[in-house]
Motif scaffolding. Sequence first.
Motif, PDB file in Angstrom:
ATOM      1  N   ASP A 175       1.022  -1.318   0.424  1.00 30.31           N
ATOM      2  CA  ASP A 175       0.140  -0.558  -0.360  1.00 30.31           C
ATOM      3  C   ASP A 175       1.049   1.130  -0.430  1.00 30.31           C
ATOM      4  OD1 ASP A 175      -1.193   1.547   0.512  1.00 30.31           O
ATOM      5  OD2 ASP A 175      -2.797   0.472   2.638  1.00 30.31           O
ATOM      6  N   LEU A 176       1.117   1.900  -1.314  1.00 31.17           N
ATOM      7  CA  LEU A 176       1.835   3.153  -1.515  1.00 31.17           C
ATOM      8  C   LEU A 176       1.427   3.863  -1.169  1.00 31.17           C
ATOM      9  CD1 LEU A 176       3.309   2.351  -4.797  1.00 31.17           C
ATOM     10  CD2 LEU A 176       4.438   1.197  -2.883  1.00 31.17           C
ATOM     11  N   ASP A 177       0.278   4.709  -0.445  1.00 30.74           N
ATOM     12  CA  ASP A 177      -0.242   5.653   0.072  1.00 30.74           C
ATOM     13  C   ASP A 177      -0.946   5.325   1.692  1.00 30.74           C
ATOM     14  OD1 ASP A 177      -0.964   8.203  -0.909  1.00 30.74           O
ATOM     15  OD2 ASP A 177      -2.239   8.121  -0.210  1.00 30.74           O
ATOM     16  N   LYS A 178      -0.227   4.333   2.532  1.00 29.75           N
ATOM     17  CA  LYS A 178      -1.437   4.262   3.957  1.00 29.75           C
ATOM     18  C   LYS A 178      -0.425   4.719   4.989  1.00 29.75           C
ATOM     19  CE  LYS A 178      -2.672   0.765   6.831  1.00 29.75           C
ATOM     20  NZ  LYS A 178      -1.287   0.896   8.247  1.00 29.75           N
ATOM     21  N   TYR A 179       1.046   5.629   4.376  1.00 32.63           N
ATOM     22  CA  TYR A 179       2.209   6.077   5.659  1.00 32.63           C
ATOM     23  C   TYR A 179       1.216   7.010   5.617  1.00 32.63           C
ATOM     24  CZ  TYR A 179       4.123   8.597   1.653  1.00 32.63           C
ATOM     25  OH  TYR A 179       4.538   9.602   0.923  1.00 32.63           O
ATOM     26  N   LYS A 180       0.788   7.639   4.080  1.00 32.58           N
ATOM     27  CA  LYS A 180      -0.500   9.359   4.816  1.00 32.58           C
ATOM     28  C   LYS A 180      -0.981   8.947   5.893  1.00 32.58           C
ATOM     29  CE  LYS A 180       1.365  10.431   0.180  1.00 32.58           C
ATOM     30  NZ  LYS A 180       1.012  11.307  -1.588  1.00 32.58           N
ATOM     31  N   TYR A 181      -2.074   7.977   5.948  1.00 29.54           N
ATOM     32  CA  TYR A 181      -3.110   7.853   6.261  1.00 29.54           C
ATOM     33  C   TYR A 181      -3.164   7.880   7.523  1.00 29.54           C
ATOM     34  CZ  TYR A 181      -7.687   6.454   8.128  1.00 29.54           C
ATOM     35  OH  TYR A 181      -9.163   5.773   9.169  1.00 29.54           O
ATOM     36  N   ASP A 182      -1.651   6.790   7.965  1.00 36.40           N
ATOM     37  CA  ASP A 182      -1.448   6.585   9.456  1.00 36.40           C
ATOM     38  C   ASP A 182      -0.949   8.176  10.411  1.00 36.40           C
ATOM     39  OD1 ASP A 182      -1.616   4.015   8.605  1.00 36.40           O
ATOM     40  OD2 ASP A 182       0.582   2.919   8.488  1.00 36.40           O
ATOM     41  N   ARG A 183      -0.351   8.820   9.364  1.00 35.41           N
ATOM     42  CA  ARG A 183       0.332  10.284  10.245  1.00 35.41           C
ATOM     43  C   ARG A 183      -0.921  10.901  10.183  1.00 35.41           C
ATOM     44  NH1 ARG A 183       5.520  11.207   6.054  1.00 35.41           N
ATOM     45  NH2 ARG A 183       6.887   9.115   7.600  1.00 35.41           N
ATOM     46  N   GLU A 184      -2.404  10.955   9.238  1.00 35.84           N
ATOM     47  CA  GLU A 184      -2.657  11.999   9.420  1.00 35.84           C
ATOM     48  C   GLU A 184      -3.468  11.014  10.895  1.00 35.84           C
ATOM     49  OE1 GLU A 184      -5.718  11.177   6.484  1.00 35.84           O
ATOM     50  OE2 GLU A 184      -4.348  12.491   4.821  1.00 35.84           O
ATOM     51  N   ARG A 185      -4.243   9.798  11.000  1.00 37.88           N
ATOM     52  CA  ARG A 185      -4.463   9.442  12.398  1.00 37.88           C
ATOM     53  C   ARG A 185      -3.525   9.774  13.213  1.00 37.88           C
ATOM     54  NH1 ARG A 185      -3.721   4.538  12.077  1.00 37.88           N
ATOM     55  NH2 ARG A 185      -5.530   4.036  14.176  1.00 37.88           N
ATOM     56  N   TYR A 186      -2.510   9.433  12.933  1.00 38.20           N
ATOM     57  CA  TYR A 186      -1.452  10.461  14.213  1.00 38.20           C
ATOM     58  C   TYR A 186      -1.367  11.857  14.641  1.00 38.20           C
ATOM     59  CZ  TYR A 186       2.266  12.120  16.781  1.00 38.20           C
ATOM     60  OH  TYR A 186       3.051  12.834  17.461  1.00 38.20           O
ATOM     61  N   ARG A 187      -1.623  12.860  13.683  1.00 36.10           N
ATOM     62  CA  ARG A 187      -2.507  14.342  14.527  1.00 36.10           C
ATOM     63  C   ARG A 187      -3.933  12.999  14.933  1.00 36.10           C
ATOM     64  NH1 ARG A 187       0.353  14.946   9.076  1.00 36.10           N
ATOM     65  NH2 ARG A 187      -1.974  14.598   7.847  1.00 36.10           N
ATOM     66  N   ASP A 188      -4.657  13.302  14.354  1.00 37.49           N
ATOM     67  CA  ASP A 188      -6.014  12.926  14.979  1.00 37.49           C
ATOM     68  C   ASP A 188      -5.807  12.305  16.442  1.00 37.49           C
ATOM     69  OD1 ASP A 188      -7.107  14.018  13.273  1.00 37.49           O
ATOM     70  OD2 ASP A 188      -7.969  12.097  12.280  1.00 37.49           O
ATOM     71  N   ALA A 189      -5.205  11.139  16.888  1.00 41.87           N
ATOM     72  CA  ALA A 189      -4.687  11.367  18.261  1.00 41.87           C
ATOM     73  C   ALA A 189      -4.340  11.816  18.541  1.00 41.87           C
ATOM     74  CB  ALA A 189      -3.854   9.687  18.319  1.00 41.87           C
ATOM     75  N   LEU A 190      -3.381  12.610  19.460  1.00 44.91           N
ATOM     76  CA  LEU A 190      -2.384  13.281  19.843  1.00 44.91           C
ATOM     77  C   LEU A 190      -3.619  14.682  20.431  1.00 44.91           C
ATOM     78  CD1 LEU A 190       0.345  14.477  20.554  1.00 44.91           C
ATOM     79  CD2 LEU A 190       1.183  15.388  18.198  1.00 44.91           C
ATOM     80  N   ALA A 191      -4.299  15.343  18.676  1.00 45.23           N
ATOM     81  CA  ALA A 191      -5.411  15.821  19.466  1.00 45.23           C
ATOM     82  C   ALA A 191      -6.309  14.990  20.835  1.00 45.23           C
ATOM     83  CB  ALA A 191      -5.830  16.932  18.103  1.00 45.23           C
ATOM     84  N   LEU A 192      -6.369  14.639  20.406  1.00 49.84           N
ATOM     85  CA  LEU A 192      -7.669  13.876  21.879  1.00 49.84           C
ATOM     86  C   LEU A 192      -6.572  13.432  22.766  1.00 49.84           C
ATOM     87  CD1 LEU A 192      -9.531  10.857  19.497  1.00 49.84           C
ATOM     88  CD2 LEU A 192     -10.112  12.643  21.290  1.00 49.84           C
ATOM     89  N   TYR A 193      -5.588  13.113  22.889  1.00 46.51           N
ATOM     90  CA  TYR A 193      -4.347  12.980  23.963  1.00 46.51           C
ATOM     91  C   TYR A 193      -4.385  14.456  24.167  1.00 46.51           C
ATOM     92  CZ  TYR A 193       0.265  13.140  26.891  1.00 46.51           C
ATOM     93  OH  TYR A 193       0.765  12.727  27.682  1.00 46.51           O
ATOM     94  N   GLN A 194      -3.809  15.512  23.411  1.00 45.52           N
ATOM     95  CA  GLN A 194      -3.597  17.136  24.377  1.00 45.52           C
ATOM     96  C   GLN A 194      -4.558  17.524  24.958  1.00 45.52           C
ATOM     97  OE1 GLN A 194      -2.148  18.678  21.357  1.00 45.52           O
ATOM     98  NE2 GLN A 194      -0.487  18.521  21.172  1.00 45.52           N
ATOM     99  N   GLN A 195      -5.756  17.309  24.543  1.00 48.01           N
ATOM    100  CA  GLN A 195      -7.613  17.625  25.062  1.00 48.01           C
ATOM    101  C   GLN A 195      -7.757  16.376  26.271  1.00 48.01           C
ATOM    102  OE1 GLN A 195     -10.961  18.147  22.046  1.00 48.01           O
ATOM    103  NE2 GLN A 195     -11.657  18.697  23.345  1.00 48.01           N
ATOM    104  N   TYR A 196      -8.002  15.378  26.130  1.00 46.70           N
ATOM    105  CA  TYR A 196      -7.892  14.407  27.085  1.00 46.70           C
ATOM    106  C   TYR A 196      -6.766  13.824  27.923  1.00 46.70           C
ATOM    107  CZ  TYR A 196     -12.400  16.223  24.810  1.00 46.70           C
ATOM    108  OH  TYR A 196     -13.755  16.917  24.161  1.00 46.70           O
ATOM    109  N   PRO A 197      -5.869  14.317  27.901  1.00 44.14           N
ATOM    110  CA  PRO A 197      -4.496  13.667  28.495  1.00 44.14           C
ATOM    111  C   PRO A 197      -4.662  12.027  29.792  1.00 44.14           C
ATOM    112  CG  PRO A 197      -4.535  15.421  29.851  1.00 44.14           C
ATOM    113  CD  PRO A 197      -5.518  15.852  28.919  1.00 44.14           C
ATOM    114  N   ALA A 198      -6.145  12.952  30.759  1.00 45.43           N
ATOM    115  CA  ALA A 198      -5.908  11.546  31.601  1.00 45.43           C
ATOM    116  C   ALA A 198      -7.005  10.251  30.710  1.00 45.43           C
ATOM    117  CB  ALA A 198      -6.750  11.945  31.967  1.00 45.43           C
ATOM    118  N   SER A 199      -7.772  10.286  29.358  1.00 45.10           N
ATOM    119  CA  SER A 199      -8.240   9.898  28.660  1.00 45.10           C
ATOM    120  C   SER A 199      -7.378   8.228  27.498  1.00 45.10           C
ATOM    121  CB  SER A 199      -9.362  10.353  28.312  1.00 45.10           C
ATOM    122  OG  SER A 199     -10.257  10.322  29.031  1.00 45.10           O
ATOM    123  N   TYR A 200      -6.148   9.709  27.534  1.00 45.54           N
ATOM    124  CA  TYR A 200      -5.957   8.543  26.328  1.00 45.54           C
ATOM    125  C   TYR A 200      -4.653   8.646  26.298  1.00 45.54           C
ATOM    126  CZ  TYR A 200     -10.857   9.385  23.531  1.00 45.54           C
ATOM    127  OH  TYR A 200     -11.662   9.583  23.943  1.00 45.54           O
TER     128      TYR A 200
END
Length: 847
Positions: free
Chosen positions: A739-764
Amino acid sequence: MASGVRRIKRLAAATALVTTLAPVLGWTSLAYAQAPAGSKPGERMVVDARELVYDKDNNTVSAVGDVQILYQGRTIEADRVVYDRQSKRVVATGNARITESNGTVITGDRFNLTDDFRDGFIDSLRVVNTDKTRFSAPRAERTDGEVFVFDKGIYTACEPCVDQPERPPFWQVRAARIIHKKAEQMIYYEEARLEFAGVPIAYIPYMSGPDATVKRKTGFLAPKFLNTSALGYGFSLPYFINLAPNYDLTLTPTYLTRQGFLGQAEWRHRFVNGSYNIRAAGIFQQDQKAFLASPFGAGDDKFRGSVETSGKVFLNPRWNFSWDVAAATDRFFFKNYRIRSESITASTYLQESTSTVSLNGQTADAWFDMRGYYFQPLTYYDWQKQQPIVGPVVDYNKRIHKPSMIGGELSFTVNITNLTREAASYKALTPNDQRYLIATPSYSLFDGCAVYQKNQCLVTGLAGSIARATAEVDWRRNFIDPIGQVWTPYASVRADVFSINPNTTKYANTNVATIADPSDEVFGRAMPAVGLMYRFPFIASTSWGTHIIEPVAQVVARPNETNSLRVANEDAQSLVFDDTNLFEWNKFSGYDRVEGGSRANVGLRYSGTFGKEAYANLLVGQSYHLGGRNSYASGDLVNTGLNSGLDTRRSDYVAKAQFQPFKGLLLQAGGRFNESTFETQRADASATFSYKFLSTSIGYSRYEPQPDLGITRRREGLSISQSVSFAQYWSVRGNVLFDLDKYKYDRERYRDALALYQQYPASYSNPIYPNTGPFQTASASVGLRYQDECTIFDVSYSQSYADRQAGSTKDTRTVMFRLELRTLGEISYSQNLGATSTGDGVASSSR
């Protein structure tokens, strides 16, 4: 000459000599004049030998030198054959050989047989049957003409090595006694052991099996093994009951160390005008905790099972009725218990069971089909209420060749479709919001559209009752003018009637009433069309090949498509514009949409042949919207047509090329290219090469995003597969998909997960940055195979990697093993390693 001995030597044809002198010698058993006792009247025995010796003192008659005796379809050959008239025994020595009437060849050092060759003893026996199975033994006895007893016998279906015939075959069964009862068509083995290359690997005190002449016989089939975390270790031993030549029953009890006994049964029945089968399976689970609770699994159920049936009945030479119906207590049963079902359709991640019933009729120029469908999803993230019940679907087509007055071909087409669905099915135009997905568990059931909003959600299936009736008549005819130009005029008229009754029932936060008018709605649509296709092939022959260049142009005039936004598009959601449909009058894939407006399709075809094996093909073309409303720019509830390359006045360019420079190598490439910038919108390319021991293929695909269809991510992949025969009978294979394009999607998911962690550090937890490159493996497999005339051995390992956007959150790894010994049976085994895919209903503690 010794007293009492007379020698008759061959003077002419031995058969003639024996026939003439046998009565004089009194050789009534080996001569033609009298057949052995118990033979049918008139049966004759023919003897051919270099010399006949009549010994009156010992009361024997001997045939010496290249002896050949024919009797009752059997042929005995030897260097010397002695017949003892008193004991009525025949002793053959020296290169002794019997060929039975069915072609079986029996060889040995010494035969001691009755005078009809049916019974007796054979030393150093070797039997080669017509199916190339073999028996051998130091000594064997045949009784009643049909029972062979091999002392210290050996059986194999493998041919001996040509260079080293004394070497043991690849596999053989060696037993204290092998008893072959031809009347029963059975072979019995006592104190047997299975050997591979002469090395014992399994001891079996007693076993039996049908001989090679048997097609159907009551008895045990090859055992099966399985092992999963939720089921434990499993062993099944199918038992086949041959009730009659045309029906049978197979019972398959399976013991699972964690869940208990699983019962399976299959009934098959064949009759004069058809056949059918019924399959059933069921189990009372011992450990329900191995599975998730409802709705994510069937852990709440004590009993689980399934019933299936399929068949086909030929009502007459033109009409047949068929069905394939499956029902299970829950959607996870087939997958959890490894039940093989003909109704299951599978892709990498999505699975469903499809039941259908149909009536079909066909003649040389007409075709009729009526059927119904029921779909059962097999994963928890598919909702049964969103699956349609379709029926009936009626298709009819009638062609009239060269109708009077107008000539050409006249075609009539009818389609009637009716379906119902309890809950609407949606698809989001934008990627799922991870925060909303976590806060709303039912969000995934609506694929990101828990609340329908017109500009944010596509309706892939409308709730309620939907019906459509379509009738179309079209005519076309070819005209070839004196200079070779081909003109094909075309005319058609089509009418559709729709009946839509939306269901306003609310599920979760979904309001179907906001999509369509809740009242019953009946409306129609008519689409007349006229068109002309033009072709002018040019042929040129050169010293290095033959070439055909053919410009093609097509013009179609139609009024505008109407009611596209009112139509519940169920069967025309897929639209891929490429070389295959460039010259189609209507490029939509189903009846719910129809092309409107005036359009011109133009292209250039080339084909060339070079020598005996080389050839090349090329097609380049484009479509032009000439007038009226462009149907492909008018989106419906699923926006079919948008981002297709046909939604602009000048379509994208499409092209396809093939080139085979020599036999064994084929290069192919095709794609769709932007009409102004020539940027690639879709691309598919492949190269396959095959030569003797090597076979390899490489494929590449790239599809640009289609945001109006909810596809926001570019799809790009590279596949490589190869098979190599590295020794006689041995081959290794492997394939990998990147999958030559999946790495871009993984990095987008990382940004979403990072935003959740920064907003709710106790839950994520703090996510880890995916430090990956473009060559991410989507799936891979490798296998080793051995195959000769008597054995198939195959072992493989496959792995599919997690891809949440495609519906899988865990890697799947599977090892498969298969061993087939010709005439003995087959053993297969598969094992999932580690975690299984999401949606299988298995508790995580069981993985």
